[in-house]
Scaffold this motif. Structure first.
Motif, PDB file in Angstrom:
ATOM      1  N   ILE A 141     -10.820   0.247  -1.312  1.00 14.84           N
ATOM      2  CA  ILE A 141      -9.954  -0.356  -0.289  1.00 14.84           C
ATOM      3  C   ILE A 141     -10.814  -0.956   0.826  1.00 14.84           C
ATOM      4  O   ILE A 141     -10.518  -2.031   1.351  1.00 14.84           O
ATOM      5  CB  ILE A 141      -8.962   0.689   0.278  1.00 14.84           C
ATOM      6  CG1 ILE A 141      -8.072   1.261  -0.847  1.00 14.84           C
ATOM      7  CG2 ILE A 141      -8.133   0.119   1.438  1.00 14.84           C
ATOM      8  CD1 ILE A 141      -6.805   0.526  -1.150  1.00 14.84           C
TER       9      ILE A 141
ATOM     10  N   LEU B 291       0.868  -1.173   0.000  1.00 19.88           N
ATOM     11  CA  LEU B 291       0.000   0.000   0.000  1.00 19.88           C
ATOM     12  C   LEU B 291       0.907   1.225   0.000  1.00 19.88           C
ATOM     13  O   LEU B 291       1.752   1.373   0.888  1.00 19.88           O
ATOM     14  CB  LEU B 291      -0.898   0.003   1.248  1.00 19.88           C
ATOM     15  CG  LEU B 291      -1.755   1.257   1.465  1.00 19.88           C
ATOM     16  CD1 LEU B 291      -2.778   1.431   0.345  1.00 19.88           C
ATOM     17  CD2 LEU B 291      -2.482   1.196   2.812  1.00 19.88           C
TER      18      LEU B 291
ATOM     19  N   ASP C   7       0.964  -7.081  -6.125  1.00 16.02           N
ATOM     20  CA  ASP C   7      -0.312  -6.612  -5.610  1.00 16.02           C
ATOM     21  C   ASP C   7      -0.071  -5.271  -4.918  1.00 16.02           C
ATOM     22  O   ASP C   7       0.368  -5.223  -3.778  1.00 16.02           O
ATOM     23  CB  ASP C   7      -0.861  -7.646  -4.625  1.00 16.02           C
ATOM     24  CG  ASP C   7      -2.067  -7.140  -3.868  1.00 16.02           C
ATOM     25  OD1 ASP C   7      -2.804  -6.310  -4.426  1.00 16.02           O
ATOM     26  OD2 ASP C   7      -2.266  -7.557  -2.715  1.00 16.02           O
ATOM     27  N   VAL C   8      -0.318  -4.182  -5.643  1.00 20.83           N
ATOM     28  CA  VAL C   8      -0.035  -2.858  -5.066  1.00 20.83           C
ATOM     29  C   VAL C   8      -1.240  -1.933  -5.204  1.00 20.83           C
ATOM     30  O   VAL C   8      -1.827  -1.805  -6.273  1.00 20.83           O
ATOM     31  CB  VAL C   8       1.245  -2.242  -5.685  1.00 20.83           C
ATOM     32  CG1 VAL C   8       1.207  -2.257  -7.192  1.00 20.83           C
ATOM     33  CG2 VAL C   8       1.469  -0.811  -5.201  1.00 20.83           C
ATOM     34  N   SER C   9      -1.612  -1.330  -4.085  1.00 17.60           N
ATOM     35  CA  SER C   9      -2.659  -0.309  -4.081  1.00 17.60           C
ATOM     36  C   SER C   9      -2.011   1.013  -3.731  1.00 17.60           C
ATOM     37  O   SER C   9      -1.032   1.046  -2.984  1.00 17.60           O
ATOM     38  CB  SER C   9      -3.720  -0.618  -3.024  1.00 17.60           C
ATOM     39  OG  SER C   9      -4.510  -1.707  -3.421  1.00 17.60           O
ATOM     40  N   ASP C  10      -2.558   2.096  -4.273  1.00 14.33           N
ATOM     41  CA  ASP C  10      -1.997   3.390  -3.886  1.00 14.33           C
ATOM     42  C   ASP C  10      -3.069   4.449  -3.852  1.00 14.33           C
ATOM     43  O   ASP C  10      -4.097   4.337  -4.529  1.00 14.33           O
ATOM     44  CB  ASP C  10      -0.871   3.797  -4.833  1.00 14.33           C
ATOM     45  CG  ASP C  10      -1.368   4.123  -6.231  1.00 14.33           C
ATOM     46  OD1 ASP C  10      -1.733   3.171  -6.944  1.00 14.33           O
ATOM     47  OD2 ASP C  10      -1.405   5.303  -6.596  1.00 14.33           O
ATOM     48  N   CYS C  11      -2.810   5.470  -3.031  1.00 10.87           N
ATOM     49  CA  CYS C  11      -3.743   6.583  -2.933  1.00 10.87           C
ATOM     50  C   CYS C  11      -2.973   7.872  -2.685  1.00 10.87           C
ATOM     51  O   CYS C  11      -2.056   7.900  -1.867  1.00 10.87           O
ATOM     52  CB  CYS C  11      -4.729   6.333  -1.790  1.00 10.87           C
ATOM     53  SG  CYS C  11      -6.008   7.607  -1.683  1.00 10.87           S
TER      54      CYS C  11
ATOM     55  N   THR D 185      -7.740  -4.347  -4.602  1.00 13.75           N
ATOM     56  CA  THR D 185      -6.467  -3.728  -4.959  1.00 13.75           C
ATOM     57  C   THR D 185      -6.769  -2.667  -6.008  1.00 13.75           C
ATOM     58  O   THR D 185      -7.368  -2.973  -7.042  1.00 13.75           O
ATOM     59  CB  THR D 185      -5.517  -4.783  -5.553  1.00 13.75           C
ATOM     60  OG1 THR D 185      -5.249  -5.748  -4.544  1.00 13.75           O
ATOM     61  CG2 THR D 185      -4.214  -4.158  -6.006  1.00 13.75           C
ATOM     62  N   VAL D 186      -6.372  -1.438  -5.716  1.00 18.86           N
ATOM     63  CA  VAL D 186      -6.743  -0.351  -6.615  1.00 18.86           C
ATOM     64  C   VAL D 186      -5.626   0.681  -6.679  1.00 18.86           C
ATOM     65  O   VAL D 186      -4.915   0.908  -5.706  1.00 18.86           O
ATOM     66  CB  VAL D 186      -8.072   0.295  -6.153  1.00 18.86           C
ATOM     67  CG1 VAL D 186      -7.918   0.969  -4.807  1.00 18.86           C
ATOM     68  CG2 VAL D 186      -8.601   1.282  -7.175  1.00 18.86           C
ATOM     69  N   SER D 187      -5.485   1.266  -7.864  1.00 19.91           N
ATOM     70  CA  SER D 187      -4.449   2.268  -8.037  1.00 19.91           C
ATOM     71  C   SER D 187      -5.097   3.616  -8.325  1.00 19.91           C
ATOM     72  O   SER D 187      -6.020   3.710  -9.133  1.00 19.91           O
ATOM     73  CB  SER D 187      -3.537   1.851  -9.193  1.00 19.91           C
ATOM     74  OG  SER D 187      -2.424   2.702  -9.225  1.00 19.91           O
ATOM     75  N   HIS D 188      -4.603   4.638  -7.650  1.00 20.74           N
ATOM     76  CA  HIS D 188      -5.157   5.986  -7.797  1.00 20.74           C
ATOM     77  C   HIS D 188      -4.456   6.663  -8.975  1.00 20.74           C
ATOM     78  O   HIS D 188      -3.403   7.266  -8.804  1.00 20.74           O
ATOM     79  CB  HIS D 188      -4.902   6.750  -6.491  1.00 20.74           C
ATOM     80  CG  HIS D 188      -5.627   8.059  -6.414  1.00 20.74           C
ATOM     81  ND1 HIS D 188      -5.466   8.918  -5.366  1.00 20.74           N
ATOM     82  CD2 HIS D 188      -6.515   8.651  -7.244  1.00 20.74           C
ATOM     83  CE1 HIS D 188      -6.226   9.987  -5.551  1.00 20.74           C
ATOM     84  NE2 HIS D 188      -6.863   9.845  -6.683  1.00 20.74           N
TER      85      HIS D 188
ATOM     86  N   ILE E  73     -11.472   5.590  -4.197  1.00 24.85           N
ATOM     87  CA  ILE E  73     -10.351   4.733  -3.777  1.00 24.85           C
ATOM     88  C   ILE E  73     -10.597   4.186  -2.366  1.00 24.85           C
ATOM     89  O   ILE E  73     -10.418   2.990  -2.106  1.00 24.85           O
ATOM     90  CB  ILE E  73      -9.011   5.518  -3.799  1.00 24.85           C
ATOM     91  CG1 ILE E  73      -8.661   5.990  -5.214  1.00 24.85           C
ATOM     92  CG2 ILE E  73      -7.865   4.697  -3.187  1.00 24.85           C
ATOM     93  CD1 ILE E  73      -8.180   4.924  -6.159  1.00 24.85           C
TER      94      ILE E  73
ATOM     95  N   LEU F 272      -7.506   3.725   4.933  1.00 26.09           N
ATOM     96  CA  LEU F 272      -6.766   2.918   3.957  1.00 26.09           C
ATOM     97  C   LEU F 272      -6.035   1.767   4.647  1.00 26.09           C
ATOM     98  O   LEU F 272      -6.114   0.610   4.229  1.00 26.09           O
ATOM     99  CB  LEU F 272      -5.758   3.795   3.209  1.00 26.09           C
ATOM    100  CG  LEU F 272      -6.345   4.926   2.350  1.00 26.09           C
ATOM    101  CD1 LEU F 272      -5.243   5.850   1.871  1.00 26.09           C
ATOM    102  CD2 LEU F 272      -7.106   4.346   1.160  1.00 26.09           C
TER     103      LEU F 272
END
Lengths: 381, 202
Positions: B63, A311, A339-343, B68-71, B59, A364
């Protein structure tokens, strides 16, 4: 009086690398014995699978949450760590580790060199973020933890969290990297160099040999003032200070302090001198400047071995670790099929946001950790 | 963006997409919004899914759903993903909002073996009648926006999209056109509000 839902905590110390088993640093120099300061919150579960390591910023310490017996000041991330909080101490065992080179209870330039009986000063070897992580690995081994459920941190702490997943890919299940980047850029190095020059040009610095004498207070305060500007944003300074005058109706037409922001920076600088060692500041900023995950220039291959879920959080107003650096890193991580999420959180606090913007980060982090936890249980069953 | 009718089984366009997707496949949802479709695909088809979304509040919702999500902005490029990385790339209700739809769709066809596109049909009969009789740009239940506040940057019909696919050498493997919770088979370019296309390209 400040309150913390975590209650009273205490800093502990782990001693290792006694000669002749010194730690070999990235530079090839041996260092030992080493002390590492750390705190723990929550309980390690039976199968030792719920450990999260938290890493702090440049000038912070192991005291991330709770309060100390003789103080009512909560740790630097108390809003994030505790029962029912993002890093929920009812579920996770949290370890907050100080770093090699710091002056906050761990071995650094202000520590006594056992060979001379005097503080190391500039004879302390230059340490890197990699060296910090190697030392932390020793601490985790000492605590009997085989795998980390998560490695998390902001700013310099984010670099450590990322490095854990690169250096020990099989030991790290997830990473939370906040307001951080995969390599230090020219602007960041330049800002650090100005801070270092402020210290080194103070006559009291004496080539780092000032212990027991007068400390380079003016230089250290000045470098902190510069640093503090980089932690805020144009907007947050405007909101906090604007053009407000300090203790006067109109400007004085002299060089005393006119504006609130001037006296605020002075206050920040002066109070920093009371709590931080100038040489440590030199060593830690150097460690940051040396940080480059992609020493061969290829960020995608730098993350080749990483297995953790990630993350990545950045902030719109952070100009010290701008969001584009996080996004560049996310692209490289995605290119490795990770597996990468970003905000990118929209807020005006600048780089300091990761210490202040608790609600958005909590949302988050708490749900990210829940998912990773669930997946881990499903994998096992 | 269009208003899509809810029905007991969830959004009908989502149901149609669900049927297009093979179980256990790898899915990238471009413009995934609150993540409802991705969550549905994971629950019903056990897909390995990830999303890209530009809206920060969306987003958080993704979550919270454990996705799994990309901004990111899908206009800013997908080419960091390797060739044919995904079994399906979904562009549902998002293509008409991007600046460069041609680039986005061709990139989607690079990183995905198949691409599912859902578009609102701007040439539905209600819209046509408003243009013809009222002499005004249409505002309908499905296209509720005025010219000055619409998020839609591109206005196209089902026929326009089919022509685009022909011009670009894109194969339409499957096409389903819907109106509310109904599939429209008779002159869809006149009677369907939404067209859903399963595409591939050699």
């Amino acid at each position: 009086m400040n309150q913390s839902s975590l209650g009273v905590v205490e800093t502990k110390f782990y001693n290792f690398a006694e000669p002749p088993q010194e730690l070999i640093l990235k530079s090839g120099i041996k260092l030992g014995p080493i002390t590492l300061a750390y705190e723990t919150y929550g309980t390690l579960n039976k199968d030792k699978s719920n450990a999260i390591v938290i890493f702090h910023t440049l000038t912070s310490d192991a005291h991330a949450a709770g309060i100390h017996k003789d103080s009512d000041k909560p740790g630097w991330w108390d809003g994030m760590i505790g029962p029912g909080k993002a890093f929920d101490t009812n579920k996770y065992f949290i370890i907050s580790s100080n770093v090699l080179g710091s002056c906050k209870g761990s071995t650094g330039p202000a520590s006594i060199n056992p060979k001379t009986g005097k503080p190391y000063g500039l004879s302390f070897p230059v340490v890197t973020i990699e060296d910090m992580v190697v030392a932390q690995k020793r601490l985790i081994d000492h605590l009997g933890i085989p795998h980390l459920f998560c490695a998390a941190g902001g700013s310099m702490g984010g670099l450590q969290a990322l490095l854990w997943s690169v250096m020990y890919p099989d030991l790290v299940h997830s990473v939370i990297a906040i307001a951080t980047n995969p390599r230090h850029t020219a602007q960041q190095i330049a800002l650090h160099e100005v801070g270092r020059q402020a210290i080194m040009s103070d006559p009291d610095w004496q080539n780092g040999d000032y212990y027991g004498k007068s400390i380079p207070a003016r230089g250290l305060a000045l470098s902190r003032m510069i640093g503090h500007i980089t932690y805020m944003s144009d907007k947050s300074m405007e909101e906090k200070f604007g053009r407000k005058l300090i203790g006067k109706e109109k400007v004085g037409f002299d060089f005393s302090h006119d504006f609130e922001v001037e006296s605020y920076l002075k206050y920040r600088g002066d109070s920093f001198v009371q709590r931080f060692d100038a040489n440590s500041y030199l060593y830690l900023t150097k460690a940051l400047d040396y940080f480059d995950l992609a020493e061969d220039g290829n960020l995608v291959s730098a993350f080749e071995k990483v297995k953790a879920s990630l993350l990545v959080i950045s902030f719109t107003s952070d100009w010290l670790y701008p969001s584009y650096q996080s996004k560049e890193m996310v692209k490289a991580l995605r290119a490795n099929d990770l597996d990468v999420s970003d905000c990118e959180i929209n807020c005006s606090y600048g780089h300091d946001a990761f210490l202040i913007e608790i609600d958005a980060q909590s949302r988050l982090i708490c749900h990210f950790l829940n998912r990773i936890h669930k997946e881990k249980i499903n994998d096992r069953s | 963006m269009t208003e899509v009718e809810q029905h007991p089984g969830g959004r009908f366009d989502h149901q149609v997409i669900l049927e297009m997707i093979a179980p256990n496949s790898k899915v990238l949802d471009l413009g995934c919004g609150n993540g409802d479709l991705l969550a549905l695909l994971i629950a019903k088809k056990s897909v390995r899914g990830t999303g890209i979304e530009i809206n920060e509040q969306a987003i958080y919702k993704c979550i919270e759903k454990g996705l799994t999500v990309s901004h990111a902005d899908i206009d800013s490029g997908l080419m960091d993903y390797s060739n044919k990385r995904f079994d399906y790339v979904i562009l549902n209700e998002s293509l008409q909002e991007v600046l460069n739809p041609e680039k986005v769709i061709l990139e989607a066809l690079c990183v995905g073996k198949k691409v599912i596109v859902g578009i609102p049909n701007f040439c539905h009969i209600n819209a046509r009648l408003q243009i013809f009789f009222k002499g005004r740009v249409p505002v309908t239940d499905e296209l509720p926006y005025q010219w000055y506040n619409t998020p839609n940057l591109r206005f196209l019909s089902l026929k326009d999209f089919r022509n685009f696919c022909t011009d670009k050498g894109i194969t339409i493997e499957q096409e389903k056109n819907i109106n509310g919770a109904q599939e429209i088979k008779l002159i869809p370019n006149l009677f369907a509000h939404i067209g859903l296309f399963l595409l591939s390209r050699e």
